[in-house]
Design a protein around this motif. Structure first.
Motif, PDB file in Angstrom:
ATOM      1  N   ALA A  96       0.808  -1.219   0.000  1.00 23.89           N
ATOM      2  CA  ALA A  96       0.000   0.000   0.000  1.00 23.89           C
ATOM      3  C   ALA A  96       0.842   1.270   0.000  1.00 23.89           C
ATOM      4  O   ALA A  96       0.354   2.324  -0.412  1.00 23.89           O
ATOM      5  CB  ALA A  96      -0.924   0.002   1.214  1.00 23.89           C
ATOM      6  N   ALA A  97       2.093   1.187   0.474  1.00 23.51           N
ATOM      7  CA  ALA A  97       2.961   2.370   0.531  1.00 23.51           C
ATOM      8  C   ALA A  97       4.412   1.913   0.552  1.00 23.51           C
ATOM      9  O   ALA A  97       4.707   0.767   0.909  1.00 23.51           O
ATOM     10  CB  ALA A  97       2.646   3.204   1.770  1.00 23.51           C
ATOM     11  N   LYS A 109       2.349  -3.205   3.897  1.00 19.81           N
ATOM     12  CA  LYS A 109       1.453  -4.131   3.200  1.00 19.81           C
ATOM     13  C   LYS A 109       0.006  -3.749   3.496  1.00 19.81           C
ATOM     14  O   LYS A 109      -0.286  -3.058   4.475  1.00 19.81           O
ATOM     15  CB  LYS A 109       1.736  -5.564   3.647  1.00 19.81           C
ATOM     16  CG  LYS A 109       3.130  -6.038   3.249  1.00 19.81           C
ATOM     17  CD  LYS A 109       3.406  -7.430   3.754  1.00 19.81           C
ATOM     18  CE  LYS A 109       3.142  -8.412   2.641  1.00 19.81           C
ATOM     19  NZ  LYS A 109       3.543  -9.780   3.015  1.00 19.81           N
ATOM     20  N   SER A 110      -0.900  -4.201   2.657  1.00 19.53           N
ATOM     21  CA  SER A 110      -2.310  -3.856   2.817  1.00 19.53           C
ATOM     22  C   SER A 110      -2.906  -4.407   4.108  1.00 19.53           C
ATOM     23  O   SER A 110      -3.916  -3.896   4.580  1.00 19.53           O
ATOM     24  CB  SER A 110      -3.116  -4.326   1.601  1.00 19.53           C
ATOM     25  OG  SER A 110      -2.904  -5.696   1.371  1.00 19.53           O
ATOM     26  N   ASP A 111      -2.274  -5.402   4.732  1.00 22.88           N
ATOM     27  CA  ASP A 111      -2.754  -5.929   6.009  1.00 22.88           C
ATOM     28  C   ASP A 111      -2.192  -5.167   7.210  1.00 22.88           C
ATOM     29  O   ASP A 111      -2.423  -5.517   8.362  1.00 22.88           O
ATOM     30  CB  ASP A 111      -2.453  -7.420   6.145  1.00 22.88           C
ATOM     31  CG  ASP A 111      -0.960  -7.740   6.231  1.00 22.88           C
ATOM     32  OD1 ASP A 111      -0.131  -6.815   6.269  1.00 22.88           O
ATOM     33  OD2 ASP A 111      -0.642  -8.937   6.260  1.00 22.88           O
ATOM     34  N   GLY A 112      -1.402  -4.107   6.952  1.00 17.68           N
ATOM     35  CA  GLY A 112      -0.841  -3.281   8.005  1.00 17.68           C
ATOM     36  C   GLY A 112       0.548  -3.682   8.471  1.00 17.68           C
ATOM     37  O   GLY A 112       1.158  -2.983   9.268  1.00 17.68           O
ATOM     38  N   SER A 113       1.072  -4.789   7.979  1.00 14.21           N
ATOM     39  CA  SER A 113       2.417  -5.212   8.358  1.00 14.21           C
ATOM     40  C   SER A 113       3.464  -4.495   7.523  1.00 14.21           C
ATOM     41  O   SER A 113       3.163  -3.965   6.454  1.00 14.21           O
ATOM     42  CB  SER A 113       2.560  -6.735   8.233  1.00 14.21           C
ATOM     43  OG  SER A 113       2.383  -7.140   6.890  1.00 14.21           O
ATOM     44  N   LEU A 114       4.702  -4.477   8.027  1.00 21.62           N
ATOM     45  CA  LEU A 114       5.804  -3.825   7.343  1.00 21.62           C
ATOM     46  C   LEU A 114       6.805  -4.848   6.851  1.00 21.62           C
ATOM     47  O   LEU A 114       7.028  -5.881   7.488  1.00 21.62           O
ATOM     48  CB  LEU A 114       6.536  -2.861   8.285  1.00 21.62           C
ATOM     49  CG  LEU A 114       5.754  -1.642   8.740  1.00 21.62           C
ATOM     50  CD1 LEU A 114       6.546  -0.906   9.813  1.00 21.62           C
ATOM     51  CD2 LEU A 114       5.448  -0.713   7.569  1.00 21.62           C
ATOM     52  N   VAL A 115       7.434  -4.545   5.725  1.00 15.10           N
ATOM     53  CA  VAL A 115       8.523  -5.348   5.172  1.00 15.10           C
ATOM     54  C   VAL A 115       9.681  -4.396   4.910  1.00 15.10           C
ATOM     55  O   VAL A 115       9.497  -3.326   4.345  1.00 15.10           O
ATOM     56  CB  VAL A 115       8.110  -6.029   3.853  1.00 15.10           C
ATOM     57  CG1 VAL A 115       9.254  -6.805   3.255  1.00 15.10           C
ATOM     58  CG2 VAL A 115       6.896  -6.908   4.054  1.00 15.10           C
TER      59      VAL A 115
END
Length: 121
Positions: A96-97, A109-115
Motif C-alpha cells: 500500500a505504501a 502491506k495492505s494488512d498493516g504489516s511492514l517489510v
C-alpha cells in the motif's frame, strides 16, 4: 558530472508531485498520468533505468536507488544494489505504501504489516 547528468523525457502533467530528492537525483510521480519521471545524476541507472508505463501510484528516492509502488500493489526498484535494496525487493501485489532510506527500503502491506530490505534489515 558531465555525461553522468541526464534528464529523463519530462512530460507536462497537472498534479505532478515530487516524491523524493536525495543527493544528486530526484524522482516524481505524475498524479493523474501514473508515470514516473527522474532527473539528475545517472550513476547506476537512477534516471536512464526509470521504468516506463502509466501504472505507478508512488515512488521514493533512496541514497543511490529508487523504489516505486505500482497501481496493482507490486513494487519495483532500480539503481545501486550494494545491500540488496534493489535485488531483494519483495514480490507480491499486496503493498500500500513505500519509503526509501539511504541503503534500505520499507513497504507497508495492505494488512498493516511492514517489510524492510537492504542494509541492516
Amino acid at each position: 558530472m558531465g555525461d553522468k547528468m541526464r534528464t529523463n523525457k519530462m512530460r507536462t502533467a497537472r498534479n505532478t508531485v515530487v516524491i523524493g530528492m536525495v543527493l544528486l537525483h530526484a524522482i516524481a510521480a505524475a498524479g493523474w498520468a501514473g508515470q514516473l519521471v527522474a532527473w539528475g545524476y545517472d550513476s547506476y541507472g537512477l534516471v536512464s533505468n526509470t521504468p516506463a508505463g502509466n501504472n505507478f501510484a508512488a515512488a521514493a528516492a533512496g541514497g543511490i536507488h529508487n523504489v516505486a509502488l505500482k497501481t496493482d500493489g507490486s513494487l519495483v526498484a532500480w539503481g545501486w544494489d550494494n545491500y540488496g535494496q534493489v535485488s531483494n525487493t519483495p514480490a507480491g501485489n499486496n503493498f500500500a505504501a513505500v519509503a526509501a532510506g539511504y541503503d534500505h527500503n520499507v513497504a507497508l502491506k495492505s494488512d498493516g504489516s511492514l517489510v524492510a530490505w537492504g542494509l541492516d534489515t
